[in-house]
Design an enzyme around this catalytic site. Structure first.
Site, mmCIF file in Angstrom:
data_model
loop_
_atom_site.group_PDB
_atom_site.id
_atom_site.type_symbol
_atom_site.label_atom_id
_atom_site.label_comp_id
_atom_site.label_asym_id
_atom_site.label_seq_id
_atom_site.Cartn_x
_atom_site.Cartn_y
_atom_site.Cartn_z
ATOM 1 N N ASP A 284 0.826 -1.203 0.000
ATOM 2 C CA ASP A 284 0.000 0.000 0.000
ATOM 3 C C ASP A 284 0.863 1.258 0.000
ATOM 4 O OD1 ASP A 284 0.875 -0.160 2.599
ATOM 5 O OD2 ASP A 284 -1.108 -0.093 3.519
ATOM 6 N N LYS B 154 -0.973 -9.462 3.025
ATOM 7 C CA LYS B 154 -0.192 -8.968 4.158
ATOM 8 C C LYS B 154 -1.020 -7.950 4.927
ATOM 9 C CE LYS B 154 3.330 -5.957 3.890
ATOM 10 N NZ LYS B 154 3.027 -4.983 5.002
ATOM 11 N N GLU C 261 -0.956 -5.474 8.843
ATOM 12 C CA GLU C 261 -0.087 -4.893 9.860
ATOM 13 C C GLU C 261 -0.669 -5.071 11.259
ATOM 14 O OE1 GLU C 261 1.573 -1.257 7.005
ATOM 15 O OE2 GLU C 261 0.703 -0.795 8.961
ATOM 16 N N GLU D 60 9.904 -4.014 10.415
ATOM 17 C CA GLU D 60 10.258 -2.727 9.817
ATOM 18 C C GLU D 60 10.791 -1.750 10.856
ATOM 19 O OE1 GLU D 60 8.523 0.900 7.008
ATOM 20 O OE2 GLU D 60 7.325 -0.913 7.295
#
Length: 273
Positions: free
Chosen positions: A41, A110, A112, A180
């Site tokens: 995204d 995916k 988050e 990340e």
């Protein structure tokens, strides 16, 4: 040959993942031999010009992912579920994930975070045959709540939350977890504790794979250098110089030349006067 989830989980070499958002980018990535392509995204930032990923819609993701699949039919394809598509309940999340898989040909989705609600979604998707890649550390979709786009896991509470989140994602059924913008030593600890591959971006060398944004590694935006990315080319500079050269030649009537022009026989032209 396209890798499967077991192939990725049992890989002996570090996994290579790169983002792609369109047909040519996907062709470049597949020709280079990457293991996975992520339609992130992040396209909101680097393709659509938004200042965050929040405005990206499911339709945006599907549109771009379909183009990527056409350009990379033989590479494992992961597609981000954008903000809001898995936050309103398991039923909505399942519906949206199925739509992504059906309409794009993606191999996995995916998402988050590792809140109880997200873990429920991961579990339901995984149990229903939809491979899920998790994501902890800096999470762009909710970066404002994390204090902005900054390194996570530097203090004990944040580090423990990141570690426990990664472990919980694995337990829920995620086949891989992106780490990340966390300290390299924390990423190494998480990688050692997990049985599924970690894929790092700004998380040090000890992850079981790495991911970079296509535009970052190719230097498509001049001056936009990030600590967590390495530039392997300066295509933004080359593109600007090439377009400027084209503009100069057009204004000087140096382009097109005979090489770019088509001919007509004199007798045919004469009949038009």
């Amino acid at each position: 040959m396209k890798r499967s989830v077991p192939d990725l989980m049992n890989a002996s070499e570090p996994l290579v993942m790169v983002t792609a958002y369109d047909y040519p980018g996907a062709r470049h990535a597949e020709a280079a031999g990457v293991d996975l392509i992520l339609v992130g995204d992040s396209l909101g930032n680097v393709v659509l010009g938004y200042d965050s990923t929040a405005p990206v819609t499911l339709d945006d993701m599907i549109h771009h992912a379909r183009a990527v699949r056409r350009g990379a039919p033989n590479t494992f394809l992961v597609v981000d579920l954008p903000f809001g598509t898995y936050h309103t309940g398991v039923t909505d999340a399942m519906r949206n994930a199925v739509r992504v898989i059906q309409q794009t040909g993606a191999d996995a989705v995916k998402l988050e975070g590792a809140t109880p609600e997200v873990l429920d979604v991961v579990g339901v998707l995984a149990r229903n045959g939809i491979p899920v890649m998790g994501h902890v550390g800096l999470m762009p979709q909710t970066a404002t709540a994390q204090g902005g786009l900054k390194v996570q896991g530097r203090d004990e509470a944040s580090a423990r939350r990141t570690l426990e989140g990664a472990l919980a994602l694995e337990a829920a059924g995620a086949f891989s977890v992106v780490l990340e913008a966390i300290p390299a030593r924390l990423a190494r600890l998480i990688t050692e504790r997990l049985h599924v591959p970690t894929i790092g971006i700004g998380a040090g060398v000890h992850c079981r794979g790495q991911v970079l944004v296509y535009h970052d590694l190719l230097g498509l935006y001049e001056g936009d250098e990030k600590k967590l990315a390495k530039r392997y080319a300066e295509l933004g500079k080359e593109a600007r110089e090439a377009i400027a050269a084209y503009a100069r030649e057009v204004r000087a009537r140096e382009f097109p030349t005979k090489d770019q022009s088509f001919v007509m026989k004199d007798d045919v032209l004469g009949k038009l006067y």
